[in-house]
Design an enzyme around this catalytic site. Structure first.
Site, short mmCIF file in Angstrom:
data_model
loop_
_atom_site.label_atom_id
_atom_site.label_comp_id
_atom_site.label_asym_id
_atom_site.label_seq_id
_atom_site.Cartn_x
_atom_site.Cartn_y
_atom_site.Cartn_z
CD GLU A 1 37.34 -15.20 -12.76
OE1 GLU A 1 37.89 -14.09 -12.67
OE2 GLU A 1 36.84 -15.81 -11.79
CE1 TYR B 1 43.31 -11.73 -10.14
CE2 TYR B 1 41.46 -10.59 -11.12
CZ TYR B 1 42.74 -11.08 -11.22
OH TYR B 1 43.43 -10.91 -12.38
CD GLN C 1 40.47 -15.20 -10.08
OE1 GLN C 1 39.58 -16.03 -9.91
NE2 GLN C 1 40.40 -14.26 -10.99
CB SER D 1 38.10 -21.05 -6.73
OG SER D 1 37.16 -20.09 -7.08
CD GLU E 1 23.37 -7.17 -11.49
OE1 GLU E 1 24.36 -7.86 -11.13
OE2 GLU E 1 22.24 -7.66 -11.63
#
Lengths: 379, 397
Positions: free
Chosen positions: B249, B133, B131, B166, B382
């Protein structure tokens, strides 16, 4: 059973909500408090709730009940919780009815349960003796006397104790004061000689009493359930009570949370709504999660009661611990976020805080149930 | 017998016959997890056999349509399959970001041709995906990403850098967020691009974590040429896909969260082992006992919430923002669990390696450290609270 409401259950919820908001809003509790109402609840309203079939929601039809289940009873209590509606629902429809249903003879059930469903008689279960919730600490004794028993001891925090038409009293016929064994349940007429009832005014303005039993004579038929089954009955009754009170607390929790959210959107400081500040947003979002988990465990626990699921006590303890802690948290957050106005008697959020602390204690608080959960799990 | 009962009987018979004995053993460690891909590593030939058999049935992705390599099962059938797999204690045939993250968004957003091209190899475990991102300058502010893709003829030319990718060093292909329009507002200039990690100009370098393992990489792209038919959805429409994929995810991570995994020894058992006391009697440390109990209860409540959400989805009442609740609460719970596990084991839960510590004890230490990432990866706690405040509670900006 699905963890979302069926159409029929949604309809019931809407009906109860409308009725309660109309007839028993938070202002009704305040009025009972301020007028020092001798009953502490509206008998008229109680009768109406009975006629609508809500008092006997979970009781069988041939005994005058509505033949529904705890899922439905929970809906009624949740809605009552939203307005802090005062009624003998827990003492009578839950504690009294459960004790009779679980331990009564067929004859006792046939005679006594219909009068619960119709709202004619108010019941109270007198079991707690000390300030801490410890249901199997029982120093009240039942000595054999003639053909019956003689009861002596003192109980406190007896819900609806001063308005009850019949008392169910735990007393021991054997064993030491901390033994589970030897506890029995007895039906006692509150007007009997030697019964002294003192109403206690609790912070939540709901009914409770201190009751002394001074050599109160009852006859043999007053015993509820067989010798040796008292503790198990009490356990099962209190599991039901813990779950049902959790449903009521869930309603109150959602209500106080929704009111707080609205306040966060309305109240302006520094030229914008205080709900735009991340310090409050994150607390509100965290509280949302806690409330959602409470909702899930209440729905699941009510269904576990209806299914007679094994391991019910673990679920009941999880449910009561979580709902107690979450209600107290939501009420505390509510008062803090309302700020100064939250400290006034006029603002209703304070009434939720007061109810939260009493309801959390009632039938065992978070610490009690965590201890019980661990013990039941073998650690 | 209902169709569902018939399906259960059939499934049970098939599994009894086709699940190798080894596959019915609990997972012990990383060597027992199969990720597939071009350079798949199998610790035992039965792992390969199991993947081939499950892949051929489409049961690595049971609810995907058959034409894309899935099992074509209904939600109920899929639940039955999961129950029957659990009954035999079967290990998952395949761990795959292709299945948990990419596949669902391809089914929703890709063209028919792209679905037929990319989905079946995911289902069979032939291509391992990573991925693309986060970037060094785009963590919580993911939409601030700077990796550029410029169209040149029939190809995009990609330049930039990703981080926390990852297993990038072990993966075959990447699904990657790229900026195709630097002048548009930041959310509107992003596209969703797939490309081969073997392409010229791609480099991946593992990052060592506090836990000692290196599951994440820095990934560099220098003039990587990507055929333009590997862009999914609309040009500049990548943010919508990106957000949807994040929901998948977050669901995946939150389900890791509550310590239900086959490897996790329960906290009560750890308590008994390290704190002692008589079997069936209270653990000697009342404060630890209280926290174990609290966790056990919260796990029941979290489990009930997961089931309620499944029931709501079945009734067509699913709400996307709820995944933020699961992500937030599940990962915070997992951190609480690993923190407590290490405290229960005392000094034995703080060993790094070597003499004096069992593998399981080192696993406690490493697992505790690794779990710190749970509330960061896939959107921090958060960020999840921000999402809940905005999308669920409607609190103002």
């Amino acid at each position: 059973m699905s963890l979302i409401l069926s159409e029929e259950q949604e309809f019931l919820r809407d009906t109860v909500r409308e009725f309660v908001q109309e007839n028993a809003p938070v202002t009704a509790l305040r009025a009972l408090r301020d007028s020092q109402d001798p009953d502490g609840f509206s008998r008229e309203l109680w009768k109406e709730m009975a006629e609508l079939g809500w008092v006997g929601a979970a009781l069988p039809e041939d005994l005058g009940g509505a033949g529904l289940g705890f899922a439905e009873l929970g809906i009624v209590l949740e809605e009552c919780g939203r307005t802090l509606a005062a009624s003998p629902y827990l003492s009578t429809a839950v504690l009294g009815a459960s004790a009779l249903e679980l331990a009564g003879t067929d004859a006792q059930k046939k005679e006594l349960i219909p009068e619960i469903c119709s709202g004619e008689r108010v019941w109270a279960l007198a079991f707690q003796e000390g300030g801490q919730f410890a249901p199997f600490e029982c120093a009240t004794v039942a000595e054999s006397a003639g053909d019956g028993f003689r009861l002596s001891g003192e109980k406190l925090f007896v819900l609806d104790g001063h308005v009850a038409d019949t008392l169910i009293v735990t007393a021991r016929s054997a064993g030491g004061s901390s033994d589970r064994e030897g506890i029995r349940l007895f039906l006692v007429d509150p007007k009997a000689a030697g019964v002294e009832i003192t109403r206690t005014l609790m912070v939540d303005s709901r009914n409770a009493a201190r009751i002394r039993f001074d050599a109160v004579e009852v006859d043999r038929s007053a015993a509820l359930g067989q010798v040796g089954t008292g503790a198990a009955t009490l356990d099962a009754v209190l599991d039901r009570a813990a779950i049902c009170l959790s449903a009521e607390m869930l309603g109150s929790t959602q209500e106080v949370f929704e009111r707080t959210l609205q306040y966060l959107k309305d109240r302006q400081q520094f030229g914008k709504p205080i709900g735009s500040f991340q310090a409050l947003k994150h607390r509100a979002a965290n509280l949302f999660c806690e409330v959602e988990l409470s909702k899930s465990i209440v729905l699941d626990a009510l269904r576990a009661l209806d299914e007679g699921r094994p391991g019910l006590s673990l679920i009941a303890s999880s449910c009561k611990a979580r709902c107690s802690d979450t209600f107290v948290l939501a009420a505390n957050e509510g008062v803090q976020m309302f700020g100064g106005i939250g400290m006034t008697d006029e603002e209703e959020v304070g009434l939720f805080l007061k109810r939260a602390k009493v309801a959390a204690h009632c039938f065992g608080d978070g610490a009690y149930h965590r201890n019980r959960f661990a013990a039941l799990s073998g650690y | 017998m209902s169709d569902l009962d018939a399906f259960r009987t059939e499934t049970r018979e098939w599994l009894e016959e086709n699940a190798p004995a080894l596959i019915r053993q609990p997972i012990r460690g990383d060597e027992d997890t199969v990720w597939g891909g071009r350079n798949a590593v199998y610790d035992h030939p039965d792992q390969k056999l199991w993947l081939e058999r499950m892949g051929a049935k489409g049961w690595t992705c049971p609810t995907w349509p058959k034409e894309y390599g899935g099992g074509g099962l209904s939600a109920e059938e899929s639940r039955v399959l999961a129950e029957e797999l659990a009954r035999l204690g079967c290990r998952p045939a395949l761990f795959s970001f292709g299945i948990t993250m990419l596949g669902p968004v391809l089914i929703e957003f890709a063209s028919e041709e792209q679905k037929r091209r990319f989905l079946p190899p995911i289902a069979r475990g032939e291509i391992r995906w990573c991925q693309g991102y986060s970037e060094p300058g785009a963590g919580s502010d993911l939409a601030g990403l700077q990796t550029r893709a410029v169209l040149d003829g029939d190809e995009y030319v990609v330049n930039g850098q990703k981080v926390w990718t990852s297993y990038a060093d072990l993966s075959d292909w990447i699904f990657c967020l790229v900026r195709t329009d630097p002048d548009a507002p930041k959310h509107d200039g992003i596209s969703f691009l797939l490309f081969d990690m073997a392409s010229s100009g791609v480099e991946a370098a593992p990052i060592q974590l506090i836990s000692g393992s290196s599951p994440f990489c820095q990934t560099f792209f220098q003039d990587v040429r990507v055929p333009k038919d590997q862009l999914i959805g609309k040009v500049r429409g990548g943010w919508t896909i990106a957000k949807r994929l994040l929901q998948h995810e977050r669901s995946m991570i939150s389900q890791l969260g509550t310590g239900g995994g086959p490897r996790a020894e329960g906290l009560p058992e750890l308590g008994r082992r390290y704190l002692g006391g008589t079997e069936g009697e209270p653990l000697p440390d009342p404060l630890i006992r209280d926290r174990i109990s609290q966790f056990g209860m919260d796990r029941l409540c979290f489990g009930a919430t997961t089931r309620r959400s499944v029931d709501a989805a079945k009734a067509g009442r699913g709400a996307g923002a709820e995944t933020s609740m699961f992500k937030y609460y599940g990962t915070e719970m997992n951190k609480r669990r690993t923190e407590l596990a290490v405290e229960i084991a005392g000094a034995q839960g703080l060993g790094w390696e070597g003499e004096g510590f069992s593998d399981a004890e080192v696993g406690l230490t490493r697992g505790w450290l690794r779990s710190k990432g749970n509330s960061i990866e896939g959107g921090t706690s958060e960020i999840q609270l921000n999402v809940i405040a905005k999308r669920v509670l409607g609190l103002p900006d």
